[in-house]
Design a protein around this motif. Structure first.
Motif, PDB file in Angstrom:
ATOM      1  N   VAL A  66     127.953 108.658  85.724  1.00 25.79           N
ATOM      2  CA  VAL A  66     127.932 107.757  86.953  1.00 25.79           C
ATOM      3  C   VAL A  66     127.795 106.190  86.541  1.00 25.79           C
ATOM      4  N   ALA A  67     127.700 106.035  85.200  1.00 23.01           N
ATOM      5  CA  ALA A  67     127.721 104.776  84.975  1.00 23.01           C
ATOM      6  C   ALA A  67     127.656 104.417  83.383  1.00 23.01           C
ATOM      7  N   CYS A  68     128.514 103.266  82.841  1.00 20.37           N
ATOM      8  CA  CYS A  68     128.666 102.899  81.423  1.00 20.37           C
ATOM      9  C   CYS A  68     128.007 101.662  81.536  1.00 20.37           C
ATOM     10  N   ILE A  69     126.788 101.463  80.740  1.00 22.86           N
ATOM     11  CA  ILE A  69     126.266 100.087  80.928  1.00 22.86           C
ATOM     12  C   ILE A  69     126.537  99.356  79.220  1.00 22.86           C
ATOM     13  N   PRO A  70     126.900  98.263  79.613  1.00 19.69           N
ATOM     14  CA  PRO A  70     127.458  97.586  78.103  1.00 19.69           C
ATOM     15  C   PRO A  70     126.020  97.340  77.396  1.00 19.69           C
ATOM     16  N   LEU A  71     126.189  97.082  76.018  1.00 19.52           N
ATOM     17  CA  LEU A  71     125.405  96.501  75.257  1.00 19.52           C
ATOM     18  C   LEU A  71     125.383  95.179  75.395  1.00 19.52           C
ATOM     19  N   ASP A  72     124.186  94.496  75.892  1.00 16.96           N
ATOM     20  CA  ASP A  72     124.128  93.167  76.425  1.00 16.96           C
ATOM     21  C   ASP A  72     122.695  92.350  75.691  1.00 16.96           C
ATOM     22  N   ASP A  73     123.055  91.429  75.143  1.00 15.99           N
ATOM     23  CA  ASP A  73     121.952  90.845  74.574  1.00 15.99           C
ATOM     24  C   ASP A  73     121.156  89.928  75.487  1.00 15.99           C
ATOM     25  N   LYS A  74     121.577  90.034  76.580  1.00 13.49           N
ATOM     26  CA  LYS A  74     120.838  89.310  77.846  1.00 13.49           C
ATOM     27  C   LYS A  74     119.674  90.373  78.098  1.00 13.49           C
ATOM     28  N   VAL A  75     119.751  91.528  78.148  1.00 11.79           N
ATOM     29  CA  VAL A  75     118.729  92.655  78.176  1.00 11.79           C
ATOM     30  C   VAL A  75     117.428  92.259  77.362  1.00 11.79           C
ATOM     31  N   ARG A  76     117.805  92.171  76.038  1.00 10.67           N
ATOM     32  CA  ARG A  76     116.868  91.743  75.163  1.00 10.67           C
ATOM     33  C   ARG A  76     115.837  90.533  75.518  1.00 10.67           C
ATOM     34  N   GLN A  77     116.873  89.478  75.949  1.00 15.62           N
ATOM     35  CA  GLN A  77     116.316  88.170  76.348  1.00 15.62           C
ATOM     36  C   GLN A  77     115.489  88.526  77.240  1.00 15.62           C
ATOM     37  N   ALA A  78     115.869  89.173  78.559  1.00 19.42           N
ATOM     38  CA  ALA A  78     115.035  89.229  79.728  1.00 19.42           C
ATOM     39  C   ALA A  78     113.596  89.974  79.301  1.00 19.42           C
ATOM     40  N   VAL A  79     113.626  90.894  78.264  1.00 19.61           N
ATOM     41  CA  VAL A  79     112.463  91.658  78.030  1.00 19.61           C
ATOM     42  C   VAL A  79     111.456  90.581  77.228  1.00 19.61           C
ATOM     43  N   LYS A  80     111.931  89.882  76.489  1.00 21.67           N
ATOM     44  CA  LYS A  80     110.962  88.739  76.161  1.00 21.67           C
ATOM     45  C   LYS A  80     110.357  88.061  77.180  1.00 21.67           C
ATOM     46  N   LYS A  81     110.946  87.677  78.197  1.00 27.70           N
ATOM     47  CA  LYS A  81     110.463  86.970  79.366  1.00 27.70           C
ATOM     48  C   LYS A  81     109.732  87.631  80.327  1.00 27.70           C
ATOM     49  N   GLN A  82     109.656  89.059  80.020  1.00 23.49           N
ATOM     50  CA  GLN A  82     108.795  89.997  80.849  1.00 23.49           C
ATOM     51  C   GLN A  82     109.712  90.048  82.232  1.00 23.49           C
ATOM     52  N   LYS A  83     111.169  90.123  82.083  1.00 22.07           N
ATOM     53  CA  LYS A  83     111.766  90.214  83.287  1.00 22.07           C
ATOM     54  C   LYS A  83     112.829  91.472  82.973  1.00 22.07           C
ATOM     55  N   ILE A  84     113.263  91.953  84.083  1.00 26.66           N
ATOM     56  CA  ILE A  84     114.637  92.727  84.220  1.00 26.66           C
ATOM     57  C   ILE A  84     115.859  92.084  84.186  1.00 26.66           C
ATOM     58  N   VAL A  85     116.832  92.442  83.293  1.00 27.06           N
ATOM     59  CA  VAL A  85     118.080  91.604  83.258  1.00 27.06           C
ATOM     60  C   VAL A  85     118.721  91.149  84.659  1.00 27.06           C
ATOM     61  N   VAL A  86     118.658  92.038  85.518  1.00 26.78           N
ATOM     62  CA  VAL A  86     119.213  91.722  86.954  1.00 26.78           C
ATOM     63  C   VAL A  86     118.687  90.625  87.543  1.00 26.78           C
TER      64      VAL A  86
END
Length: 295
Positions: free
Chosen positions: A223-243
Motif C-alpha cells: 500500500v505504500a513505499c516510504i522513502p529513506l529521508d533524512d528529514k525523518v531523523r531531523q524531525a525526531v530530534k525536534k520531537q516532531k513528526i516529519v509530516v
C-alpha cells in the motif's frame, strides 16, 4: 473472570459504545526499528488535517514512546487506568491537529504481562469512551506478544511495516504466519519503509510475497513505499513528526498519500464496522489467548 461475567461485560459494552462507524487500523511490524510509530503518527496527522477525528492508542505497553515522540507530557497513562486510579478518558491527551493520544507506560515489565482481568479491564475502559471518532490507530509493540495479536486480530485492517533488512522480513513473515494460521487474519497491508527507491520497495515486497505465497494462504497488498529521508531523523530530534516538521519532504508526501488511501478502505456496513465490534473482538481474542490448553 467467569464466562457469565465476560458475557455481561460484552452486553454492557453494546450499550456503552457509540453507534458511529469507526475505522480501526493496527500498525505493526514484527520487529522494532522499522519506523512503525512514525508511520502511525504520520497517518494520524495527515488524517486529522483533513478534518477527521483521530485517536492513537500506544499499545506498546512496555516501551511506550508515542507521547515522547510528540514532546507531550502526560500525567496519566494506561498503567494508571489498569491500576484503577483513573478512567480511560482521564488518560487521553491532545496532540497536534487535535489528535487524541492514549499513552502507555514505559519501562514497566508488568505491563507486558497483563492478566486476563487486566486485559478485560482495558477493553471495558474502551467501552466508556464517549467521544465519537472517525479513525482509531493502534501502534502495537514489536514482536508477536499476546497484546500484539489481540489488537491486530481485533482491528479491521492490519498494516505491517517492513524495511529492507533480512530480520525485518523474517519477523514480518513470522507475525503474518501467526495471525493467519492461529487467528484467522487473512489480509495484510504492507508498507515498505525507508526504501531508497520505489523499485527497492517493490523488490522488498516481492521477497515477502515469495515466502507468503509458498507457505501461507493469505492476501498481502503493497500500500505504500516510504522513502529513506533524512528529514525523518531531523524531525525526531525536534520531537516532531516529519509530516508536521517538513510537510513537503519525500517521506511526508508518501505518508500523505498513504493516509488518503487508508481513508478509502471500506468499513464493513455491519456491526463489525462499529467501535463496539472492535471492543468485543478484543475481549474475545484475549479470552481465547488465555484459555488453558485442552479446555
Amino acid at each position: 473472570m467467569t464466562k457469565k461475567m465476560i458475557q455481561d461485560q460484552a452486553s454492557g459494552l453494546r450499550r456503552l459504545t457509540q453507534p458511529s462507524l469507526t475505522k480501526v487500523i493496527a500498525v505493526t511490524g514484527g520487529k522494532g526499528g522499522v519506523g512503525k510509530s512514525n508511520v502511525t503518527l504520520g497517518l494520524a496527522m495527515c488524517m486529522a488535517r483533513q478534518g477527521k477525528k483521530v485517536m492513537v492508542l500506544d499499545a506498546d505497553l512496555g516501551l511506550a514512546n508515542v507521547d515522547v515522540m510528540l514532546g507531550i507530557r502526560s500525567k496519566k497513562n494506561l498503567g494508571h487506568v489498569l491500576a484503577g486510579e483513573c478512567e480511560l478518558k482521564d488518560a487521553i491527551v491532545e496532540g497536534p491537529y487535535g489528535i487524541k493520544i492514549i499513552p502507555a507506560t514505559s519501562g514497566t515489565q508488568a505491563m507486558t504481562e497483563l492478566s486476563h482481568a487486566q486485559h478485560a479491564g482495558l477493553i471495558r475502559a474502551f467501552g466508556t469512551l464517549e467521544d465519537e471518532m472517525d479513525v482509531l490507530l493502534i501502534d502495537t509493540a514489536a514482536g508477536i506478544s499476546d497484546m500484539v495479536v489481540s489488537f491486530s486480530r481485533a482491528a479491521q485492517d492490519v498494516v505491517v511495516v517492513v524495511c529492507d533488512e533480512p530480520s525485518s522480513i523474517t519477523d514480518a513473515y513470522a507475525l503474518i504466519k501467526l495471525l493467519s494460521n492461529e487467528h484467522q487474519v487473512q489480509r495484510f497491508k504492507i508498507v515498505a519503509n525507508m526504501v531508497r527507491s520505489y523499485r527497492e520497495g517493490r523488490e522488498l515486497f516481492a521477497k515477502l510475497t515469495l515466502v507468503t505465497e509458498r507457505f501461507l494462504n493469505v492476501g498481502i497488498e503493497l500500500v505504500a513505499c516510504i522513502p529513506l529521508d533524512d528529514k525523518v531523523r531531523q524531525a525526531v530530534k525536534k520531537q516532531k513528526i516529519v509530516v508536521d516538521a517538513f510537510p513537503r519532504s519525500p517521506a511526508s508526501l508518501a505518508l500523505g498519500s498513504l493516509a488518503n488511501k487508508a481513508l478509502t478502505w471500506p468499513i464493513p456496513n455491519t456491526p463489525s464496522g462499529h467501535l463496539e465490534f472492535f471492543v468485543e473482538r478484543l475481549l474475545h481474542t484475549t479470552e481465547m489467548l488465555e484459555e488453558p490448553f485442552g479446555e
